[in-house]
Design a protein around this motif. Structure first.
Motif, PDB file in Angstrom:
ATOM      1  N   ALA A  72       8.516  11.772 -40.009  1.00 31.00           N
ATOM      2  CA  ALA A  72       7.091  12.048 -40.234  1.00 31.00           C
ATOM      3  C   ALA A  72       6.208  10.866 -39.889  1.00 31.00           C
ATOM      4  O   ALA A  72       4.979  10.967 -39.980  1.00 31.00           O
ATOM      5  N   HIS A  73       6.817   9.736 -39.491  1.00 29.75           N
ATOM      6  CA  HIS A  73       6.015   8.546 -39.172  1.00 29.75           C
ATOM      7  C   HIS A  73       5.754   8.399 -37.674  1.00 29.75           C
ATOM      8  O   HIS A  73       4.959   7.564 -37.262  1.00 29.75           O
ATOM      9  N   ASN A  74       6.411   9.208 -36.877  1.00 31.61           N
ATOM     10  CA  ASN A  74       6.160   9.224 -35.422  1.00 31.61           C
ATOM     11  C   ASN A  74       6.079  10.677 -34.952  1.00 31.61           C
ATOM     12  O   ASN A  74       6.894  11.134 -34.151  1.00 31.61           O
ATOM     13  N   PRO A  75       5.104  11.412 -35.452  1.00 27.86           N
ATOM     14  CA  PRO A  75       5.060  12.858 -35.188  1.00 27.86           C
ATOM     15  C   PRO A  75       4.579  13.195 -33.783  1.00 27.86           C
ATOM     16  O   PRO A  75       4.010  12.372 -33.071  1.00 27.86           O
ATOM     17  N   ILE A  76       4.831  14.437 -33.416  1.00 25.18           N
ATOM     18  CA  ILE A  76       4.279  15.021 -32.190  1.00 25.18           C
ATOM     19  C   ILE A  76       3.078  15.872 -32.600  1.00 25.18           C
ATOM     20  O   ILE A  76       3.137  16.598 -33.595  1.00 25.18           O
ATOM     21  N   LEU A  77       1.996  15.757 -31.854  1.00 26.72           N
ATOM     22  CA  LEU A  77       0.779  16.510 -32.170  1.00 26.72           C
ATOM     23  C   LEU A  77       0.447  17.488 -31.055  1.00 26.72           C
ATOM     24  O   LEU A  77       0.345  17.113 -29.884  1.00 26.72           O
ATOM     25  N   PHE A  78       0.268  18.757 -31.418  1.00 31.21           N
ATOM     26  CA  PHE A  78      -0.293  19.767 -30.521  1.00 31.21           C
ATOM     27  C   PHE A  78      -1.658  20.157 -31.072  1.00 31.21           C
ATOM     28  O   PHE A  78      -1.774  20.547 -32.243  1.00 31.21           O
ATOM     29  N   GLU A  79      -2.682  20.029 -30.248  1.00 34.62           N
ATOM     30  CA  GLU A  79      -4.037  20.415 -30.658  1.00 34.62           C
ATOM     31  C   GLU A  79      -4.437  21.646 -29.850  1.00 34.62           C
ATOM     32  O   GLU A  79      -4.372  21.634 -28.620  1.00 34.62           O
TER      33      GLU A  79
ATOM     34  N   ALA B  99      -6.378  13.562 -42.011  1.00 33.01           N
ATOM     35  CA  ALA B  99      -6.003  14.977 -42.126  1.00 33.01           C
ATOM     36  C   ALA B  99      -4.550  15.178 -41.711  1.00 33.01           C
ATOM     37  O   ALA B  99      -3.796  15.920 -42.352  1.00 33.01           O
ATOM     38  N   ARG B 100      -4.153  14.526 -40.634  1.00 38.30           N
ATOM     39  CA  ARG B 100      -2.767  14.648 -40.184  1.00 38.30           C
ATOM     40  C   ARG B 100      -1.815  14.020 -41.203  1.00 38.30           C
ATOM     41  O   ARG B 100      -0.717  14.533 -41.446  1.00 38.30           O
ATOM     42  N   LYS B 101      -2.240  12.910 -41.788  1.00 37.55           N
ATOM     43  CA  LYS B 101      -1.412  12.261 -42.802  1.00 37.55           C
ATOM     44  C   LYS B 101      -1.219  13.171 -44.014  1.00 37.55           C
ATOM     45  O   LYS B 101      -0.108  13.290 -44.554  1.00 37.55           O
ATOM     46  N   LEU B 102      -2.292  13.847 -44.415  1.00 37.35           N
ATOM     47  CA  LEU B 102      -2.203  14.756 -45.557  1.00 37.35           C
ATOM     48  C   LEU B 102      -1.277  15.934 -45.246  1.00 37.35           C
ATOM     49  O   LEU B 102      -0.476  16.356 -46.084  1.00 37.35           O
ATOM     50  N   ALA B 103      -1.389  16.463 -44.030  1.00 33.12           N
ATOM     51  CA  ALA B 103      -0.523  17.587 -43.630  1.00 33.12           C
ATOM     52  C   ALA B 103       0.944  17.172 -43.666  1.00 33.12           C
ATOM     53  O   ALA B 103       1.809  17.912 -44.158  1.00 33.12           O
ATOM     54  N   LEU B 104       1.251  15.986 -43.156  1.00 32.22           N
ATOM     55  CA  LEU B 104       2.624  15.493 -43.176  1.00 32.22           C
ATOM     56  C   LEU B 104       3.110  15.273 -44.604  1.00 32.22           C
ATOM     57  O   LEU B 104       4.246  15.587 -44.949  1.00 32.22           O
ATOM     58  N   TYR B 105       2.238  14.726 -45.427  1.00 34.23           N
ATOM     59  CA  TYR B 105       2.604  14.442 -46.815  1.00 34.23           C
ATOM     60  C   TYR B 105       2.928  15.731 -47.576  1.00 34.23           C
ATOM     61  O   TYR B 105       3.872  15.783 -48.363  1.00 34.23           O
TER      62      TYR B 105
END
Length: 667
Positions: free
Chosen positions: A6-13, A596-602
């Motif tokens: 979760a510390h090196n995620p892949i992002l699709f927007e 926001a991405r950090k919260l989603a991962l958490y």
């Protein structure tokens, strides 16, 4: 569930407006891309629809480098799915993946039935936009489901923008696809419909029976998609506090936070550079005004201010009705006070037109001819003086000087008289620059006529409705929108419904003061940050607690106060306004997306953060579990000028000004 990094995620927007310009979301995603690429590099991919005509100009094809993605796309190709992968030809050059929804149109009925079975979302047969959303959503679900089945090491974040892209959210939730999702609502579907009606939208928002209201307007199925996305997303966000309030009541989920829209601010190495741009572009607007008001050009341009409003033609939502009423009040006040100031107010909103008005084109032509004639005569006069002086051979020096009566020949006088006579006109200058398709029923024109702002010689407020976007190829003004804004003195955007408000934000980064409202996202944002926004050229009209008449009077008050400023005061205010541009830059605003991405991962992978007080995400330390601004809890408290957010505070301090006010000696 697979253990993922979760510390090196892949992002699709994901958005319908990736490499596909439809509305404002295109600009948001395009301008934000560079900071996201800088943060995530090749772990960032944008996904949108494939339209061949626009894709050719927007996307440079390249080979798919990610082996898992390549396998999935090749398999989808075998099932007839057409797609395009490459680099978006914008700053940052992010990876983009575009799917052709038409290539799977034969599956539409099957997928509609499945959507009803899985998520309880209906879909009538004749809504092409909803059909496209369903096809797009199922393609997203197909691609991501197969992708995470192959890519098992890294966490995958999927960020959806608006309902058109969001069908995939409830599908992935129901099918337990191992991703974490974010849904950003830029404006609610129902909110747009309700706010444009006659009912007091904000006053009645708690009383609406939302399903019934959506049904009345034929958008119940679209509303179901939007609400399902809001409820099924791991993190639900909006673009402003005012939209968060709206979403809480209409979509029935309180957003987790706010992701304001940013801009890529261009900073000048010297303060005077953007002031020079203002002067240069104001000179071009001056040229247009001389031509438009020919025959009645009896006011001093040194004592003339240019106000403007611009945007999509939404008469009530954009506050054009309030603007025009306030201009009428301002006109009366300037006349009553014997003010030397003249205000030329522009309304820039595209409407159906047939052609440029002959009178508008004639005005530019006759003034151009006059200027050319005078330039020609001036050149001849200079030549005569030179010839006389060059022939001086001695004696009285007076003999080398041309007498004033010899400067203009009779021929010159005749030409000049013809040009001056051509400036005479019968009626008053027009209030619209084009021939409208339906002049008699146009709301803007009818409102202008109702308040009698008809460009009479006695009016201190002149008004020009330009029903077309600005362009440098325009034969009237000949300025692109950005240059036109820089040449104006004040932007006026008294919106009633404005989820964010890019126009006043654009004014700010260009150093142009503006008027907005506390019903716009931008206005709420500035109220949260600054104790006295007017000190920095951000005037906020209260449309939340005041009546319509009170709001009109307050807007007129602000415009009158601006008219009473000296030239030096306006220059100082432009300097202060331009200094706010750092706050609106994506380098600052993009931090909220990181949170926001950090919260989603958490929320999805809490074990990855167990025992840590802060996580490192893209090189940025973010505390857990409070990674973004929650609605109703502004991240910067205006009255104290103190922020709980260290990164934002540092950015504010770098600006070098006090958040609670300013020093008189700053400039």
């Amino acid at each position: 569930m697979t253990h993922r990094d979760a510390h090196n995620p892949i992002l699709f927007e994901i958005s319908w407006e990736v490499a596909n310009k439809v509305g404002g979301i295109y600009s948001v995603i395009r301008s934000k891309a560079p900071v996201t690429v800088h943060e995530l590099g090749d772990r960032y991919t944008l996904i949108g629809p494939l339209f061949q005509k626009t894709a050719i100009a927007e996307v440079e094809p390249e080979e798919v480098s990610n082996p898992c993605m390549k396998e999935v796309l090749e398999e989808m190709s075998h099932h007839g799915v057409r797609w395009r992968y490459g680099r978006w030809l914008i700053e940052g050059a992010p990876h983009v993946l575009l799917f052709d929804t038409g290539s799977t149109s034969t599956k539409l009925e099957e997928w509609k039935a499945d959507l009803w079975k899985v998520a309880g979302i209906p879909s009538p047969p004749n809504d092409q936009e909803a059909n496209d959303a369903i096809l797009f959503g199922y393609l997203i679900n197909w691609f991501l489901g197969d992708f995470v089945a192959r890519e098992k090491s890294k966490a995958v974040i999927v960020h959806f923008h608006e309902w058109l892209s969001a069908v995939g959210i409830p599908l992935m939730r129901k099918r337990h696809v191992d991703v974490t999702t974010i849904f950003t609502c830029h404006a609610t579907l129902l909110g747009r419909y309700l706010s444009s009606g006659t009912v007091d939208f904000y006053g009645n928002i708690k009383n609406f029976v939302v399903e019934e209201e959506a049904g009345k307007r034929g958008i119940y199925h679209r509303y179901c998609i939007e609400r399902a996305a809001a409820h099924c997303a791991d993190v639900f966000t909006t673009v402003s506090q005012i939209t968060a309030y709206e979403a809480e009541h209409l979509l029935q989920r309180k957003p987790d936070g706010v992701l304001p829209n940013g801009l890529n601010a261009v900073k000048f190495s010297a303060m005077h550079e953007f002031q020079n741009l203002h002067a240069r572009n104001k000179g071009k607007i001056n040229d247009f005004v001389r031509g438009h008001f020919y025959g009645h050009y009896d006011f001093d341009l040194d004592n003339t201010l240019y106000f403007f409003t611009a945007g999509h033609y939404e008469f009530k939502n954009k506050g054009v009705d309030t603007f025009i009423e306030s201009l009428a009040s301002l006109n009366s006040r300037l006349i009553a006070s014997n003010s030397p100031m003249t205000v030329v107010a522009f309304i820039i909103m595209p409407a159906a037109t047939q052609s440029f008005a002959v009178e508008s084109l004639k005005g530019q032509a006759v003034t151009k001819q006059l200027k050319e004639t005078i330039n020609d005569i001036t050149e001849k006069i200079g030549q005569r003086i030179f010839e006389k002086a060059a022939r001086y051979t001695g004696g009285d020096i007076i003999d080398a000087i041309v007498e004033p009566t010899e400067l203009l020949t009779n021929k010159d006088k005749v030409f000049l008289k013809r040009r001056v006579i051509a400036l005479k006109r019968g009626g008053w200058p027009p209030i619209v620059t084009h021939n409208m398709v339906d002049d008699s029923s146009d709301p803007i024109l009818n409102s202008i006529r109702h308040v009698r702002l008809l460009n009479s010689p006695d009016d201190r407020v002149k008004i020009i409705f330009h029903p077309e976007y600005m362009s440098s190829s325009n034969p009237l003004i000949g300025l692109d929108y950005e240059d036109f804004v820089r040449g104006c003195h004040l932007g006026v955007f008294p919106s009633y419904y404005e989820p964010w408000g890019s126009s006043p934000a654009e004014c700010t980064v260009m150093g142009v003061p503006s008027i907005t409202t506390n019903l716009s996202g931008f206005g709420c944002f500035m109220e949260d940050i600054l104790e006295t926004p007017a000190d920095y050229g951000i005037y906020i009209v209260d449309r939340r607690t005041k009546s319509a008449k009170e709001s009109i009077n307050q807007l007129a008050d602000y415009m009158l106060q601006f008219c009473q400023k000296s030239r030096r005061q306006r220059i100082n205010q432009r300097n202060r306004t331009e200094r706010l541009s750092d706050l609106l830059d994506w380098k600052i605003m993009g931090m909220e997306y990181v949170r926001a991405r950090k919260l989603a991962l958490y929320r999805t992978y809490p074990d990855s953060f167990a025992g840590s007080e802060a996580g490192d995400f893209g090189g940025i330390k973010v505390k857990i579990p409070k990674p973004l601004s929650a609605p109703g809890s502004p991240r910067m408290k205006g009255k104290s000028g103190v922020s709980d957010d260290e990164e934002i505070t540092e950015g504010m301090q770098n600006l070098g000004f006090k958040i609670s006010g300013y020093d008189d000696d700053e400039e």
